[in-house]
Design an enzyme around this catalytic site. Structure first.
Site, short mmCIF file in Angstrom:
data_model
loop_
_atom_site.label_atom_id
_atom_site.label_comp_id
_atom_site.label_asym_id
_atom_site.label_seq_id
_atom_site.Cartn_x
_atom_site.Cartn_y
_atom_site.Cartn_z
N LYS A 77 5.36 3.72 0.05
CA LYS A 77 5.79 3.32 1.30
C LYS A 77 5.68 2.16 1.86
O LYS A 77 6.24 2.32 2.56
CB LYS A 77 3.76 3.98 1.33
CG LYS A 77 3.42 5.00 1.34
CD LYS A 77 2.64 5.52 2.05
CE LYS A 77 1.55 4.72 1.78
NZ LYS A 77 0.56 4.48 -0.13
N ARG A 119 -6.03 6.31 6.73
CA ARG A 119 -6.50 6.78 5.32
C ARG A 119 -8.09 7.96 5.25
O ARG A 119 -8.27 8.14 4.51
CB ARG A 119 -7.26 5.55 4.09
CG ARG A 119 -5.97 4.81 3.47
CD ARG A 119 -6.38 3.59 2.81
NE ARG A 119 -5.85 3.28 1.93
CZ ARG A 119 -4.59 2.74 1.25
NH1 ARG A 119 -4.73 2.13 3.10
NH2 ARG A 119 -4.16 2.69 0.32
N ARG A 144 4.31 -3.10 -10.50
CA ARG A 144 5.44 -3.03 -9.50
C ARG A 144 4.00 -4.88 -9.28
O ARG A 144 3.68 -4.99 -9.77
CB ARG A 144 3.42 -2.78 -8.32
CG ARG A 144 4.47 -3.10 -6.71
CD ARG A 144 3.63 -2.29 -5.45
NE ARG A 144 1.95 -2.49 -5.49
CZ ARG A 144 2.08 -0.98 -4.88
NH1 ARG A 144 2.29 -1.22 -3.63
NH2 ARG A 144 0.22 -1.42 -4.89
N ARG A 163 -1.16 -7.52 -8.42
CA ARG A 163 -2.04 -7.53 -7.80
C ARG A 163 -3.28 -7.27 -8.18
O ARG A 163 -3.11 -5.79 -9.17
CB ARG A 163 -1.95 -6.32 -6.40
CG ARG A 163 -1.14 -7.05 -4.93
CD ARG A 163 -0.84 -5.89 -4.55
NE ARG A 163 -2.30 -4.64 -4.24
CZ ARG A 163 -1.55 -3.40 -3.29
NH1 ARG A 163 -0.47 -3.72 -2.40
NH2 ARG A 163 -2.58 -2.81 -2.99
N ARG A 189 -7.99 4.45 -7.60
CA ARG A 189 -7.86 3.95 -6.24
C ARG A 189 -7.39 5.58 -5.77
O ARG A 189 -7.15 6.33 -5.02
CB ARG A 189 -6.66 3.01 -6.39
CG ARG A 189 -6.90 1.70 -5.63
CD ARG A 189 -6.11 0.74 -5.27
NE ARG A 189 -5.24 0.49 -4.75
CZ ARG A 189 -4.28 0.07 -5.30
NH1 ARG A 189 -3.18 -0.36 -6.22
NH2 ARG A 189 -3.24 0.41 -3.64
P1 AMP Z 1 -2.47 -0.81 0.48
O1 AMP Z 1 -1.67 -2.07 0.32
O2 AMP Z 1 -2.51 -0.24 1.27
O3 AMP Z 1 -2.92 -0.43 -0.76
O4 AMP Z 1 -4.16 -1.07 1.06
C1 AMP Z 1 -4.58 -2.30 -0.27
C2 AMP Z 1 -6.46 -2.14 -0.53
O5 AMP Z 1 -6.51 -2.01 1.15
C3 AMP Z 1 -7.19 -0.08 -0.22
O6 AMP Z 1 -7.32 -0.31 -1.20
C4 AMP Z 1 -8.10 -0.37 0.89
O7 AMP Z 1 -9.37 -0.70 -0.57
C5 AMP Z 1 -7.99 -1.10 1.24
N1 AMP Z 1 -7.61 -0.72 2.62
C6 AMP Z 1 -5.73 -0.72 3.37
N2 AMP Z 1 -5.53 0.09 4.89
C7 AMP Z 1 -7.15 1.09 4.65
C8 AMP Z 1 -7.85 2.12 5.86
N3 AMP Z 1 -6.35 2.41 6.11
N4 AMP Z 1 -8.74 2.45 4.94
C9 AMP Z 1 -9.51 1.88 4.46
N5 AMP Z 1 -8.86 0.83 3.29
C10 AMP Z 1 -8.12 0.21 3.45
#
Ligand code: AMP
Length: 209
Positions: A13, A88, A122, A155, A166
């Site tokens: 994404k 989410r 990644r 990460r 996740r």
């Molecule tokens: P991402 O970079 O989108 O994979 O997000 C990394 C982490 O940030 C996720 O695993 C969540 O812990 C937190 N996070 C990001 N966006 C959200 C969201 N919309 N709601 C809740 N947690 C989020």
């Protein structure tokens, strides 16, 4: 154009969002990036979010919704935006319905095997956030960002033990959004098993409609 990119973590994404952002001059808003910025700046929000992120869990809805609502008020969002990683949960989607009108939701589909492989390979630039993949999109020089020379890192939440949690979180809390947006007639499916270039072309085809 207000666009949501939906799909499991690591599906691509972020990569596609950056390509759409460059072509259509729309801001790419990643709630994960916003949290990581807060963590880097050692803010209170960052400290709180880190606990959940490191465990592969979702940050509580109220914290994410407030942060996103503030971001959408910025002037660069007035002609549209690309949301990556938000909403989410159904609660987040309902909160978003109250603050913006969504035009299209693009759902990236791929097998769990592909998702796990993409997450594990990644690598992210520590300076500019650009995303690479060891096999599919390697940097020219090992461990160094082509764009800014920053160091690439894995990460914490892309490590195998967190990846499993996740995906579980995604299946339980985020996947129901597919039916939510399908019911509103906003959902467009994209086959994400392809290369980034091919996926982007398919997305452009959908946006042209
Ligand atoms: P991402 O970079 O989108 O994979 O997000 C990394 C982490 O940030 C996720 O695993 C969540 O812990 C937190 N996070 C990001 N966006 C959200 C969201 N919309 N709601 C809740 N947690 C989020």
């Amino acid at each position: 154009m207000n666009i949501i990119l939906l799909g499991p973590p690591g599906i691509g994404k972020g990569t596609i969002a950056k390509m759409i952002s460059a072509k259509y001059r729309l801001p790419h808003i990643s709630t994960g990036d916003l949290f990581r910025e807060n963590i880097a700046k050692k803010t209170k929000l960052g400290d709180e979010a880190k606990k959940y992120m490191d465990a592969g869990k979702l940050v509580p809805d109220n914290l994410v919704i407030d942060m996103l609502a503030d971001r959408l008020e910025k002037t660069d969002c007035k002609n549209g935006f690309i949301l990556d990683g938000f909403p989410r949960t159904i609660l987040q989607a309902k909160a978003l319905d109250k603050i913006a009108k969504i035009d299209v939701v693009i759902n990236f589909e791929a097998s769990e095997k592909t998702t796990i492989k993409r997450l594990g390979g990644r690598r992210t630039c520590s300076k500019c956030g650009h995303i690479y993949h060891l096999e599919n999109m390697p940097p020219k020089k090992d461990g160094i960002c082509d764009k800014c020379g920053g160091r690439l890192y894995l990460r914490d939440d892309d490590k195998p033990e967190v990846i499993k949690q996740r995906l579980k979180t995604y299946n339980e809390l985020t996947a129901p959004l597919i039916a939510y947006y399908s019911g509103k007639g906003l959902l467009k499916e994209i086959n994400a098993e392809k290369t980034p270039k091919e996926i982007f072309e398919d997305v452009v085809g959908v946006l042209k409609q």
